[in-house]
Design an enzyme around this catalytic site. Sequence first.
Site, short mmCIF file in Angstrom:
data_model
loop_
_atom_site.label_atom_id
_atom_site.label_comp_id
_atom_site.label_asym_id
_atom_site.label_seq_id
_atom_site.Cartn_x
_atom_site.Cartn_y
_atom_site.Cartn_z
CB SER A 12 -0.88 0.05 0.65
OG SER A 12 -1.15 1.24 1.50
CE1 TYR A 23 -4.07 -2.84 5.60
CE2 TYR A 23 -3.87 -0.45 4.88
CZ TYR A 23 -3.68 -1.90 4.85
OH TYR A 23 -4.00 -2.70 3.71
#
Lengths: 415, 252
Positions: free
Chosen positions: B145, B158
Amino acid sequence: MARGLGRSYGDAAQCSGGTVVDMRSILGASDVSGGEVEVGAGMSLDALLRRALPAGWFIPVTPGTRQVTVGGALAADIHGKNHHLDGSFARHVSAITIATPTGLRRVSANEDAELFWATAGGMGLTGIVTSARVRMLRVETDRMLVDTDRFSDLDAVMSAMEAGDARYRYSVAWVDCSGPAISTRQRAPGLRAGRAVLTRAVHARLEDLAPAERRPPAAPPRPALGTPRRVPRGLLNRLSIAAFNEAWYLRAPVHREAEVQSMWRFFHPLDGVADWNRLYGPRGFVQYQFVVPEKSGDVVAAVVRELSERRLPSFLAVLKRFGASSPGPLSFPMPGWTLALDLPIGPQALPTCLDRLDAMVAAAGGRVYLAKDSRLRPDLFSTMYPRLEELSSVRQRVDPAGLMRSDLSRRLGLD
Amino acid sequence: MLDAFGQPQSAVVLGGTSDLAGAIVRALAHRRLRTAVLGGRNEERLALAARAASAEGVREVRTVQLDATDVAGAARAVDECFDAAGSVDLVLVAIGVLSHERDELDPARTAEVVTATYSWPAVALTRAAAHLRDQGSGRIVVLSSVAAVRVRRQNFVYASAKSGLDSFSIGLREALHGTGVVVQIVRPGRVPTKMTEGLPRAPLSTTPDAVANAVVAGLASDTPIVWVPASARWALAAARLVPQSLWRRIPG
């Protein structure tokens, strides 16, 4: 799986996770006797020519490079510019010795013809060929008499080939697939696509040459130019390819007859530059070569149009008319038209565009050349090669355990 | 077997029920994909994803139930996927759990996010790499990500786990250099998926289809990192230079 000089454009001589046999040490050639020579499968055509040509013997079929082995030439059942008259390589091989998983065999078109023809074009999947007996061609000189003609469109060059090819032992046309270099308002895109330069030749005899030029054939030269190890990506792009094609077209005479050229300039222009494939940069290129039956010549034009419209440039596009096919179930040539393209990897539209071309070729009853393939869909493969069963039954017999496999056989579901 | 454009015929998808995985499988199905093994937790959603893959033309679809919070079972789950697939061209790691601000003070939730986003995938990757090494060829695509590049306050649990997985994958790529196995890392911007439902739209947003297209294009090269959108590469290079006091104030 056997591997020779690694010049195949695809994955035929690779076997990831398996065993690959380097054939380059299986050398040695007998003297030519009765026009035939027994050659080790790892010997290159270059090395064979070095031995045989000074004695006046030329190889019966020569591809665009001399840097391929005899074993590889048989495995791909290669063709040359003389296919329309002389057929493919295997037609000039009178016998082979092959190490199959069930034993060493000597086979020919008379002795176990099934295995012989399954091996000719069989991409190494029947066993490892160790030597072959090749019928050579007598020549008086190492020069060619070349006729060159330039055509402004594809139809013209194709009719000229249909009409005149039979008069020449060798015939090949270069076709411009690059489309316009810079899109201009005046010229519709695709107008230049399809321009062609046709070169056709015969071997020069001594009497064809000026007295001072009359000398016996000599061994081929070593490459004069090298290629740097690192080349920037994108060196061969749409612009440079279009510029190259433009220059190639303009350089060719409109019509010229009986020009004396060396064999090497005529047959193997790329061998003059060592490691030319590096010019494509780190991403490389794919080759796409297909054949369609004689009556489907329009597919050639459709392919040229498609590539030009999608702006997918081909550095070299080579058009050739094939003669009769060879009996091998996986042999590529069939009577008709073949077009070979060099396409740099990079454009995102390329993979799907080639899938569309496959469909066009298959629908016309044609096929793509496995020696150059690295991306064909498995389901179309069996449509293009309907005699696959014959190969399977031979493999079943000589290799019941299924030991002979390659990345190509796995990719195309040939196991 | 992968072809010249890196188009796989068979794939193992860890996290096969996610929207991103679904879009990637769909894109690959339109190319060469014939066999897919989807691994995921929820049986119903696995069945749904399997039906979707079949509808897109994948001939053999199998599912393997796995629990990404059970690190001890990761290797076994990967073995099961490989057994179901036969030869594997592509391993896609699309597994993870997104965290929210409300999770920060909950140790159990932190454990879950970190385990499912980093520990489990790292163990699974180790096992998958071993299988592909034996095979002598294959591709591993890890969904990371852009959040992993510079961690933000909003979802740092996360993002830190993704950051760990991203670094792990870069290391694994190096470790596999020369083996015939290639690891590629995909760093998408925020994708509006069921994971991000209800959150405001962030800068560098992208869509599952854009990610899928970038993955397919990335496979044709062996580029180590695929950014989606491509501009995220430069945006994040700049973001690295922003002082923390300013970084804190950037909304989104």
